[in-house]
Design an enzyme around this catalytic site. Sequence first.
Site, PDB file in Angstrom:
ATOM      1  N   HIS A  22       8.702  18.484   1.906  1.00 40.41           N
ATOM      2  CA  HIS A  22       8.663  19.120   0.590  1.00 40.41           C
ATOM      3  C   HIS A  22       7.581  20.170   0.560  1.00 40.41           C
ATOM      4  O   HIS A  22       6.537  20.020   1.191  1.00 40.41           O
ATOM      5  CB  HIS A  22       8.459  18.096  -0.532  1.00 40.41           C
ATOM      6  CG  HIS A  22       7.319  17.152  -0.327  1.00 40.41           C
ATOM      7  ND1 HIS A  22       7.397  16.082   0.529  1.00 40.41           N
ATOM      8  CD2 HIS A  22       6.077  17.112  -0.859  1.00 40.41           C
ATOM      9  CE1 HIS A  22       6.251  15.419   0.511  1.00 40.41           C
ATOM     10  NE2 HIS A  22       5.416  16.039  -0.317  1.00 40.41           N
ATOM     11  N   HIS A  26       5.167  21.952  -2.087  1.00 39.96           N
ATOM     12  CA  HIS A  26       4.612  22.004  -3.428  1.00 39.96           C
ATOM     13  C   HIS A  26       4.475  23.478  -3.807  1.00 39.96           C
ATOM     14  O   HIS A  26       3.961  24.280  -3.011  1.00 39.96           O
ATOM     15  CB  HIS A  26       3.198  21.416  -3.455  1.00 39.96           C
ATOM     16  CG  HIS A  26       3.101  19.960  -3.125  1.00 39.96           C
ATOM     17  ND1 HIS A  26       2.989  18.990  -4.096  1.00 39.96           N
ATOM     18  CD2 HIS A  26       3.064  19.314  -1.936  1.00 39.96           C
ATOM     19  CE1 HIS A  26       2.877  17.798  -3.515  1.00 39.96           C
ATOM     20  NE2 HIS A  26       2.917  17.964  -2.207  1.00 39.96           N
ATOM     21  N   GLN A  73       0.088  13.367   2.816  1.00 40.66           N
ATOM     22  CA  GLN A  73       1.532  13.182   2.614  1.00 40.66           C
ATOM     23  C   GLN A  73       1.801  11.749   2.161  1.00 40.66           C
ATOM     24  O   GLN A  73       1.377  10.790   2.824  1.00 40.66           O
ATOM     25  CB  GLN A  73       2.311  13.478   3.912  1.00 40.66           C
ATOM     26  CG  GLN A  73       3.834  13.449   3.695  1.00 40.66           C
ATOM     27  CD  GLN A  73       4.632  13.863   4.928  1.00 40.66           C
ATOM     28  OE1 GLN A  73       4.086  14.018   6.026  1.00 40.66           O
ATOM     29  NE2 GLN A  73       5.935  14.025   4.742  1.00 40.66           N
ATOM     30  N   SER A  74       2.491  11.615   1.027  1.00 36.19           N
ATOM     31  CA  SER A  74       2.812  10.278   0.522  1.00 36.19           C
ATOM     32  C   SER A  74       4.311  10.016   0.496  1.00 36.19           C
ATOM     33  O   SER A  74       4.742   8.875   0.431  1.00 36.19           O
ATOM     34  CB  SER A  74       2.218  10.076  -0.876  1.00 36.19           C
ATOM     35  OG  SER A  74       2.758  11.019  -1.775  1.00 36.19           O
ATOM     36  N   ASN A 107       1.964  18.938   2.881  1.00 42.94           N
ATOM     37  CA  ASN A 107       1.085  17.979   3.546  1.00 42.94           C
ATOM     38  C   ASN A 107       1.868  17.299   4.665  1.00 42.94           C
ATOM     39  O   ASN A 107       3.020  16.898   4.469  1.00 42.94           O
ATOM     40  CB  ASN A 107       0.588  16.941   2.532  1.00 42.94           C
ATOM     41  CG  ASN A 107      -0.219  17.589   1.419  1.00 42.94           C
ATOM     42  OD1 ASN A 107      -1.015  18.485   1.663  1.00 42.94           O
ATOM     43  ND2 ASN A 107       0.000  17.140   0.186  1.00 42.94           N
TER      44      ASN A 107
HETATM   45  P1  AMP Z   1       2.823  14.444  -1.029  1.00 47.41           P
HETATM   46  O1  AMP Z   1       1.736  13.512  -1.540  1.00 47.41           O
HETATM   47  O2  AMP Z   1       2.343  15.754  -0.494  1.00 47.41           O
HETATM   48  O3  AMP Z   1       3.733  13.707  -0.072  1.00 47.41           O
HETATM   49  O4  AMP Z   1       3.680  14.834  -2.299  1.00 47.41           O
HETATM   50  C1  AMP Z   1       4.547  13.940  -2.931  1.00 47.41           C
HETATM   51  C2  AMP Z   1       4.640  14.376  -4.357  1.00 47.41           C
HETATM   52  O5  AMP Z   1       5.752  13.739  -4.951  1.00 47.41           O
HETATM   53  C3  AMP Z   1       3.423  14.002  -5.217  1.00 47.41           C
HETATM   54  O6  AMP Z   1       2.835  15.201  -5.737  1.00 47.41           O
HETATM   55  C4  AMP Z   1       3.998  13.115  -6.297  1.00 47.41           C
HETATM   56  O7  AMP Z   1       3.394  13.300  -7.559  1.00 47.41           O
HETATM   57  C5  AMP Z   1       5.461  13.521  -6.298  1.00 47.41           C
HETATM   58  N1  AMP Z   1       6.378  12.508  -6.775  1.00 47.41           N
HETATM   59  C6  AMP Z   1       6.406  11.187  -6.460  1.00 47.41           C
HETATM   60  N2  AMP Z   1       7.431  10.576  -7.088  1.00 47.41           N
HETATM   61  C7  AMP Z   1       8.054  11.527  -7.830  1.00 47.41           C
HETATM   62  C8  AMP Z   1       9.178  11.519  -8.731  1.00 47.41           C
HETATM   63  N3  AMP Z   1       9.875  10.405  -8.971  1.00 47.41           N
HETATM   64  N4  AMP Z   1       9.513  12.683  -9.324  1.00 47.41           N
HETATM   65  C9  AMP Z   1       8.815  13.816  -9.089  1.00 47.41           C
HETATM   66  N5  AMP Z   1       7.764  13.892  -8.254  1.00 47.41           N
HETATM   67  C10 AMP Z   1       7.386  12.765  -7.640  1.00 47.41           C
END
Ligand code: AMP
Length: 112
Positions: free
Chosen positions: A98, A100, A92-93, A85
């Site tokens: 990264h 997935h 994207q959060s 994302n």
């Molecule tokens: P995105 O929303 O595409 O940026 O993906 C970020 C991902 O990081 C999400 O799927 C979250 O569930 C994952 N995430 C957030 N914090 C952690 C953590 N501490 N360990 C593993 N995954 C995480």
Amino acid sequence: MQDCLFCKIIAGEIPSNKVYEDDLCYAFYDIDPQAPTHFLVIPKQHIQSVAAVDETNSAIVAHCFEVIAKVTKELGLDSFRVVSNIGEQAGQSVFHLHFHVLAGRDMTWPPG
Ligand code: AMP
Ligand code: ZN
């Protein structure tokens, strides 16, 4: 990078469930899995997203894909989806590049 969640995971400051690690990449299971198998492959170098990939860092990104191919083979996954994302509207959060990797259920198309 300070205040980056994934940089802290790479540094071991925040715990993670590691799948794979080498000099360039780190892979770990997503904390909120969206499929029976859901892990993330990230470069150790802080890159904000796919939008920040250029000739100075693209070899690292290519290596992330080698890692995806290797780890999915090792896990016996012959069908899986790779998603990245870019930007808030796309979901994207965490602003550290990264990929997935999702597997183990039927996937729909187009994605939501
Ligand atoms: P995105 O929303 O595409 O940026 O993906 C970020 C991902 O990081 C999400 O799927 C979250 O569930 C994952 N995430 C957030 N914090 C952690 C953590 N501490 N360990 C593993 N995954 C995480
Ligand atoms: Zn970072």
